[in-house]
Design a protein around this motif. Structure first.
Motif, PDB file in Angstrom:
ATOM      1  N   GLY A 266       1.024   1.488 -11.253  1.00  0.00           N
ATOM      2  CA  GLY A 266       1.712   2.315 -10.270  1.00  0.00           C
ATOM      3  C   GLY A 266       1.289   2.014  -8.845  1.00  0.00           C
ATOM      4  N   ALA A 267      -0.031   1.847  -8.627  1.00  0.00           N
ATOM      5  CA  ALA A 267      -0.524   1.586  -7.275  1.00  0.00           C
ATOM      6  C   ALA A 267      -0.021   0.243  -6.750  1.00  0.00           C
ATOM      7  N   TYR A 268       0.017  -0.760  -7.611  1.00  0.00           N
ATOM      8  CA  TYR A 268       0.473  -2.082  -7.192  1.00  0.00           C
ATOM      9  C   TYR A 268       1.925  -2.034  -6.727  1.00  0.00           C
ATOM     10  N   LEU A 269       2.760  -1.335  -7.477  1.00  0.00           N
ATOM     11  CA  LEU A 269       4.173  -1.239  -7.095  1.00  0.00           C
ATOM     12  C   LEU A 269       4.327  -0.461  -5.790  1.00  0.00           C
ATOM     13  N   LEU A 270       3.571   0.620  -5.641  1.00  0.00           N
ATOM     14  CA  LEU A 270       3.650   1.403  -4.404  1.00  0.00           C
ATOM     15  C   LEU A 270       3.195   0.589  -3.202  1.00  0.00           C
ATOM     16  N   VAL A 271       2.118  -0.159  -3.353  1.00  0.00           N
ATOM     17  CA  VAL A 271       1.605  -0.970  -2.244  1.00  0.00           C
ATOM     18  C   VAL A 271       2.633  -2.023  -1.833  1.00  0.00           C
ATOM     19  N   LEU A 272       3.235  -2.696  -2.806  1.00  0.00           N
ATOM     20  CA  LEU A 272       4.248  -3.697  -2.481  1.00  0.00           C
ATOM     21  C   LEU A 272       5.433  -3.071  -1.761  1.00  0.00           C
ATOM     22  N   ALA A 273       5.906  -1.925  -2.253  1.00  0.00           N
ATOM     23  CA  ALA A 273       7.066  -1.274  -1.639  1.00  0.00           C
ATOM     24  C   ALA A 273       6.760  -0.837  -0.212  1.00  0.00           C
ATOM     25  N   VAL A 274       5.610  -0.203  -0.008  1.00  0.00           N
ATOM     26  CA  VAL A 274       5.256   0.287   1.331  1.00  0.00           C
ATOM     27  C   VAL A 274       5.011  -0.883   2.283  1.00  0.00           C
ATOM     28  N   ALA A 275       4.321  -1.916   1.809  1.00  0.00           N
ATOM     29  CA  ALA A 275       4.062  -3.082   2.661  1.00  0.00           C
ATOM     30  C   ALA A 275       5.370  -3.759   3.059  1.00  0.00           C
ATOM     31  N   GLY A 276       6.274  -3.906   2.111  1.00  0.00           N
ATOM     32  CA  GLY A 276       7.565  -4.503   2.426  1.00  0.00           C
ATOM     33  C   GLY A 276       8.362  -3.666   3.395  1.00  0.00           C
ATOM     34  N   TRP A 277       8.314  -2.347   3.213  1.00  0.00           N
ATOM     35  CA  TRP A 277       9.025  -1.436   4.117  1.00  0.00           C
ATOM     36  C   TRP A 277       8.471  -1.530   5.548  1.00  0.00           C
ATOM     37  N   LEU A 278       7.161  -1.508   5.690  1.00  0.00           N
ATOM     38  CA  LEU A 278       6.553  -1.594   7.016  1.00  0.00           C
ATOM     39  C   LEU A 278       6.851  -2.937   7.678  1.00  0.00           C
ATOM     40  N   LEU A 279       6.761  -4.011   6.907  1.00  0.00           N
ATOM     41  CA  LEU A 279       7.040  -5.327   7.463  1.00  0.00           C
ATOM     42  C   LEU A 279       8.504  -5.455   7.858  1.00  0.00           C
ATOM     43  N   ALA A 280       9.399  -4.905   7.057  1.00  0.00           N
ATOM     44  CA  ALA A 280      10.820  -4.948   7.394  1.00  0.00           C
ATOM     45  C   ALA A 280      11.096  -4.181   8.683  1.00  0.00           C
ATOM     46  N   ARG A 281      10.483  -3.037   8.853  1.00  0.00           N
ATOM     47  CA  ARG A 281      10.669  -2.265  10.092  1.00  0.00           C
ATOM     48  C   ARG A 281      10.194  -3.063  11.293  1.00  0.00           C
ATOM     49  N   ARG A 282       9.069  -3.750  11.134  1.00  0.00           N
ATOM     50  CA  ARG A 282       8.539  -4.545  12.247  1.00  0.00           C
ATOM     51  C   ARG A 282       9.479  -5.696  12.594  1.00  0.00           C
ATOM     52  N   ILE A 283      10.002  -6.385  11.591  1.00  0.00           N
ATOM     53  CA  ILE A 283      10.887  -7.525  11.849  1.00  0.00           C
ATOM     54  C   ILE A 283      12.219  -7.044  12.414  1.00  0.00           C
ATOM     55  N   PHE A 284      12.764  -5.962  11.888  1.00  0.00           N
ATOM     56  CA  PHE A 284      14.023  -5.421  12.426  1.00  0.00           C
ATOM     57  C   PHE A 284      13.849  -5.039  13.889  1.00  0.00           C
ATOM     58  N   THR A 285      12.733  -4.410  14.197  1.00  0.00           N
ATOM     59  CA  THR A 285      12.483  -4.011  15.586  1.00  0.00           C
ATOM     60  C   THR A 285      12.381  -5.230  16.483  1.00  0.00           C
ATOM     61  N   GLY A 286      11.751  -6.300  15.998  1.00  0.00           N
ATOM     62  CA  GLY A 286      11.642  -7.521  16.793  1.00  0.00           C
ATOM     63  C   GLY A 286      12.979  -8.175  17.048  1.00  0.00           C
ATOM     64  N   ARG A 287      13.899  -8.107  16.086  1.00  0.00           N
ATOM     65  CA  ARG A 287      15.192  -8.761  16.254  1.00  0.00           C
ATOM     66  C   ARG A 287      16.224  -7.876  16.963  1.00  0.00           C
ATOM     67  N   LEU A 288      16.125  -6.565  16.761  1.00  0.00           N
ATOM     68  CA  LEU A 288      17.128  -5.667  17.329  1.00  0.00           C
ATOM     69  C   LEU A 288      16.618  -4.899  18.530  1.00  0.00           C
ATOM     70  N   GLY A 289      15.309  -4.827  18.687  1.00  0.00           N
ATOM     71  CA  GLY A 289      14.751  -3.982  19.721  1.00  0.00           C
ATOM     72  C   GLY A 289      14.567  -2.563  19.185  1.00  0.00           C
ATOM     73  N   ALA A 290      13.797  -1.769  19.871  1.00  0.00           N
ATOM     74  CA  ALA A 290      13.518  -0.412  19.425  1.00  0.00           C
ATOM     75  C   ALA A 290      14.765   0.428  19.413  1.00  0.00           C
TER      76      ALA A 290
END
Length: 290
Positions: A266-290
């Protein structure tokens, strides 16, 4: 008579002011974008229907009428599922097939769909020009993906019940949640990767061939993972599919494993999901702006 009075007499709701509309968008932006994300699915609703209904039928007939018959006959109708459990082969593969369906949907919705939003149809730029932030687009995408996974996995689970592929129906329905978690654990990091690509040069085909397919074959899907040689067993260890499948098998027919290992799944799946979500937010912000 003012406009507000006119609306009151006619029983109509007064239109929101721009400031009120902006406040609602900032508060409920992910929900609004998830609604848009789900509405666009009507354009390929037939594909969604085939994925949710046709695919499980094909796999379950193949496993339940074909391969399972051979395996059960060769093992006196009791397949050694590992961890002290002996079940029919169909019951053994059912949680893996359910988790695989979630992985496949996530792979579909987090590759070309994301690229389209940035490059081909540029569907991210319109909402991002409104009060919705780039982070809310990611949140809405993840929420919409979760709803589609719920539909797909829920339909799949019904077929599993009809085929007698579920051990304990009282707890087996939790396989739906573990499959969704596995789909998010695989899909959200993939979403971040897709958002980082400027041009499609075959990267998504490579993902299907060299990531999705090996995970499908070597994640304990068709046989216990510990029967594989160590040289390739590590693929299962790092695979969201294996972790989601093991959780599903525990809820379906109660495989015995240490509590710490269940927690690791369970922890492994949660860590992957949260890490992917945070990284996606960072990349979207970099490409689209805040």
């Amino acid at each position: 008579m003012t406009e507000q009075q006119t609306h009151a007499v006619l029983g109509l709701r007064s239109p929101l002011t721009p400031e009120e509309a902006a406040r609602r968008a900032r508060r409920f932006g992910p929900v609004y974008y998830a609604e848009h994300w789900l509405r666009r699915m009507r354009g390929y609703g037939w594909t969604v229907l085939v994925t949710a209904v046709g695919t499980p039928l094909v796999y379950l007939f193949g496993m339940g009428v074909g391969l399972a018959t051979l395996v059960d006959t060769g093992t006196n109708a009791a397949f050694d599922a590992g961890n002290g459990a002996s079940v029919s082969y169909l019951m053994f593969v059912a949680p893996a097939l359910l988790a695989t369906a979630a992985i496949m949907v996530s792979a579909e919705e987090n590759t070309y769909t994301v690229m389209s939003g940035f490059k081909w149809r540029r569907t991210y730029y319109g909402p991002n020009a409104s009060p919705l932030s780039s982070g809310q687009l990611v949140d809405g995408h993840a929420l919409g993906l979760g709803v589609r996974l719920l539909i797909t996995c829920g339909a799949y689970f019904i077929f599993l019940l009809l085929f007698g592929a579920v051990g304990n129906p009282g707890t087996a329905w939790l396989m739906i949640l573990t499959a969704i978690l596995g789909g998010l654990a695989f899909g959200l990091p993939l979403m971040a990767y897709s958002a980082s690509i400027q041009d499609d040069r075959g990267q998504f085909a490579m993902v299907q061939r060299f990531i999705v397919m090996p995970l499908f074959l070597f994640s304990g899907t068709f046989f216990p993972l510990d029967t594989l040689p160590l040289v390739i067993r590590w693929i299962g260890w790092i695979s969201p599919l294996w972790h989601a499948t093991e959780l599903g098998r525990m809820f379906s027919y109660g495989i015995t494993e240490p509590v710490w290992l269940t927690a690791v799944h369970g922890a492994y799946l949660l860590v992957l999901a949260v890490a992917g979500w945070l990284l996606a937010r960072r990349i979207f912000t970099g490409r689209l702006g805040a």
